[in-house]
Design a protein around this motif. Structure first.
Motif, PDB file in Angstrom:
ATOM      1  N   GLU A 233       4.214  88.025 -11.663  1.00  0.00           N
ATOM      2  CA  GLU A 233       4.279  86.618 -11.267  1.00  0.00           C
ATOM      3  C   GLU A 233       4.274  86.473  -9.746  1.00  0.00           C
ATOM      4  OE1 GLU A 233       7.542  84.608 -13.037  1.00  0.00           O
ATOM      5  OE2 GLU A 233       6.759  84.756 -15.091  1.00  0.00           O
ATOM      6  N   LEU A 234       5.012  87.335  -9.073  1.00  0.00           N
ATOM      7  CA  LEU A 234       5.075  87.264  -7.613  1.00  0.00           C
ATOM      8  C   LEU A 234       3.717  87.605  -6.991  1.00  0.00           C
ATOM      9  CD1 LEU A 234       8.546  88.950  -6.931  1.00  0.00           C
ATOM     10  CD2 LEU A 234       7.967  86.523  -6.733  1.00  0.00           C
ATOM     11  N   ARG A 235       3.034  88.571  -7.556  1.00  0.00           N
ATOM     12  CA  ARG A 235       1.717  88.926  -7.005  1.00  0.00           C
ATOM     13  C   ARG A 235       0.724  87.781  -7.182  1.00  0.00           C
ATOM     14  NH1 ARG A 235      -1.513  94.250  -8.992  1.00  0.00           N
ATOM     15  NH2 ARG A 235      -1.724  92.969 -10.876  1.00  0.00           N
ATOM     16  N   GLU A 236       0.816  87.079  -8.279  1.00  0.00           N
ATOM     17  CA  GLU A 236      -0.085  85.951  -8.516  1.00  0.00           C
ATOM     18  C   GLU A 236       0.137  84.822  -7.517  1.00  0.00           C
ATOM     19  OE1 GLU A 236       0.685  84.976 -12.554  1.00  0.00           O
ATOM     20  OE2 GLU A 236      -0.580  86.590 -13.376  1.00  0.00           O
ATOM     21  N   GLU A 237       1.317  84.787  -6.945  1.00  0.00           N
ATOM     22  CA  GLU A 237       1.622  83.754  -5.942  1.00  0.00           C
ATOM     23  C   GLU A 237       1.071  84.115  -4.565  1.00  0.00           C
ATOM     24  OE1 GLU A 237       5.775  82.861  -5.854  1.00  0.00           O
ATOM     25  OE2 GLU A 237       5.950  82.709  -8.039  1.00  0.00           O
ATOM     26  N   GLN A 238       0.537  85.335  -4.448  1.00  0.00           N
ATOM     27  CA  GLN A 238      -0.051  85.804  -3.190  1.00  0.00           C
ATOM     28  C   GLN A 238       0.914  85.591  -2.012  1.00  0.00           C
ATOM     29  OE1 GLN A 238      -3.875  83.768  -2.910  1.00  0.00           O
ATOM     30  NE2 GLN A 238      -4.827  85.222  -4.328  1.00  0.00           N
ATOM     31  N   LEU A 239       2.056  86.178  -2.150  1.00  0.00           N
ATOM     32  CA  LEU A 239       3.105  86.020  -1.156  1.00  0.00           C
ATOM     33  C   LEU A 239       2.760  86.733   0.155  1.00  0.00           C
ATOM     34  CD1 LEU A 239       6.169  86.743  -3.469  1.00  0.00           C
ATOM     35  CD2 LEU A 239       5.333  84.488  -2.763  1.00  0.00           C
ATOM     36  N   SER A 240       3.250  86.175   1.229  1.00  0.00           N
ATOM     37  CA  SER A 240       3.114  86.825   2.531  1.00  0.00           C
ATOM     38  C   SER A 240       4.246  87.844   2.690  1.00  0.00           C
ATOM     39  CB  SER A 240       3.213  85.793   3.655  1.00  0.00           C
ATOM     40  OG  SER A 240       4.525  85.236   3.695  1.00  0.00           O
ATOM     41  N   LEU A 241       4.161  88.659   3.731  1.00  0.00           N
ATOM     42  CA  LEU A 241       5.205  89.642   3.994  1.00  0.00           C
ATOM     43  C   LEU A 241       6.540  88.953   4.243  1.00  0.00           C
ATOM     44  CD1 LEU A 241       5.895  92.612   4.353  1.00  0.00           C
ATOM     45  CD2 LEU A 241       5.296  92.395   6.779  1.00  0.00           C
ATOM     46  N   ASN A 242       6.501  87.823   4.922  1.00  0.00           N
ATOM     47  CA  ASN A 242       7.732  87.066   5.169  1.00  0.00           C
ATOM     48  C   ASN A 242       8.344  86.571   3.865  1.00  0.00           C
ATOM     49  OD1 ASN A 242       7.692  87.400   7.953  1.00  0.00           O
ATOM     50  ND2 ASN A 242       6.503  85.518   8.298  1.00  0.00           N
ATOM     51  N   ASP A 243       7.478  86.148   2.938  1.00  0.00           N
ATOM     52  CA  ASP A 243       7.970  85.673   1.641  1.00  0.00           C
ATOM     53  C   ASP A 243       8.649  86.807   0.874  1.00  0.00           C
ATOM     54  OD1 ASP A 243       6.958  83.097   2.066  1.00  0.00           O
ATOM     55  OD2 ASP A 243       5.005  83.630   1.212  1.00  0.00           O
ATOM     56  N   ILE A 244       8.011  87.972   0.900  1.00  0.00           N
ATOM     57  CA  ILE A 244       8.563  89.131   0.191  1.00  0.00           C
ATOM     58  C   ILE A 244       9.897  89.547   0.810  1.00  0.00           C
ATOM     59  CG2 ILE A 244       8.176  91.552  -0.440  1.00  0.00           C
ATOM     60  CD1 ILE A 244       5.167  90.956  -0.337  1.00  0.00           C
ATOM     61  N   THR A 245       9.952  89.480   2.142  1.00  0.00           N
ATOM     62  CA  THR A 245      11.196  89.819   2.844  1.00  0.00           C
ATOM     63  C   THR A 245      12.306  88.846   2.487  1.00  0.00           C
ATOM     64  OG1 THR A 245       9.910  90.694   4.703  1.00  0.00           O
ATOM     65  CG2 THR A 245      12.229  90.217   5.109  1.00  0.00           C
ATOM     66  N   GLU A 246      11.963  87.591   2.373  1.00  0.00           N
ATOM     67  CA  GLU A 246      12.967  86.575   2.040  1.00  0.00           C
ATOM     68  C   GLU A 246      13.522  86.786   0.633  1.00  0.00           C
ATOM     69  OE1 GLU A 246      13.330  81.699   1.709  1.00  0.00           O
ATOM     70  OE2 GLU A 246      11.646  82.596   2.784  1.00  0.00           O
TER      71      GLU A 246
END
Length: 268
Positions: A233-246
């Motif tokens: 699900e997270l990969r489908e959201e195409q998260l940025s590095l900042n998003d992943i860090t958060e």
């Protein structure tokens, strides 16, 4: 004429002497062979008695640890012989494995169910029986698994180590961080081991695998989903590095990024 008779006498003497020497040599050789055979039989007999005594002592230790009845002890002894016959380990070594399982709190029945699987894993990994017993035992307890699943745990352990950059030692270090959390959250051992293998293949050392994956699993636990479902699900959201860090924090952002890029391998 006298000279001819002397020659005949001399030849007869040396002929008899030669035969006597051959006879003596033959008897002596026979003596040596017999003496060697007696010593060999004695050696085997003494060795067999010694091995029997060692097995009896090892079996007694199993009984002391498990509080097994006479009937249960006889079952464990037979299990020891069966597993020793199917692996490279001696009966005494297998009895030592059973003792280790007993120390981990395994019942007699659980020991019988687990011994062969753990011995096969130790043989495949080239490590000690007691070490594998400890890892499998702790894993079963941490993931709330029945001892009947020891074979599955041992197979997963073997595959995870032989199929990735994980070593037996690094696996032990990493799983100590992860197992209590994963077991409590309902994350399977197979999925946990696969994630550890992916991180090891990406160059993470044991402690960073453990601390990073523990943090990730804590975040996953809040969703009530499996690790793969959450990461998908997270990969489908195409998260940025900042998003992943958060989401996962600085201590686990690198590990989370690797897992997000290798979701398919979590099934292997």
């Amino acid at each position: 004429k006298n000279t001819k008779n002397a020659d005949k006498t001399q030849k007869g003497f040396f002929g008899r002497l030669g035969k006597n020497i051959k006879t003596i040599i033959s008897f002596y050789s026979g003596y040596l062979l017999l003496n060697g055979a007696i010593k060999l039989v004695s050696l085997f007999t003494v060795g067999a008695v010694k091995r029997f005594a060692e097995l009896e002592a090892a079996t007694a230790r199993v009984g002391a640890v498990t509080n097994a009845t006479a009937g249960q002890l006889e079952r464990l002894r037979q299990n020891t012989l069966d597993v020793a016959g199917a692996t490279i380990f001696t009966a005494v070594e297998i009895a030592g494995l059973q003792t280790e399982l007993g120390k981990l709190g395994f019942s007699v029945q659980e020991i019988e169910q687990s011994t062969l699987a753990i011995a096969n894993s130790a043989q495949a990994l080239g490590v000690g029986l007691a070490d594998v017993a400890q890892k499998v035992g702790v894993t079963l307890r941490a993931f709330n698994l029945d001892a009947s699943q020891a074979a599955s745990v041992a197979d997963t352990l073997t595959s995870a180590i032989n199929g990735s950059a994980l070593s037996f030692e690094s696996f032990g270090t990493s799983i100590a961080y992860v197992a209590p959390i994963a077991g409590q959250l309902g994350i399977t051992f197979q999925e946990t081991a696969a994630a550890m293998g992916v991180l090891a293949d990406s160059g993470f050392q044991a402690s960073r695998i453990g601390t990073g994956l523990r943090k990730i699993l804590l975040e996953v636990g809040e969703s009530g989903q499996t690790l793969k479902e959450t990461l998908t699900e997270l990969r489908e959201e195409q998260l940025s590095l900042n998003d992943i860090t958060e989401i996962f924090g600085k201590t686990a952002v690198a590990q989370a990024t690797v897992l997000l890029n290798n979701i398919d391998k979590l099934d292997e």
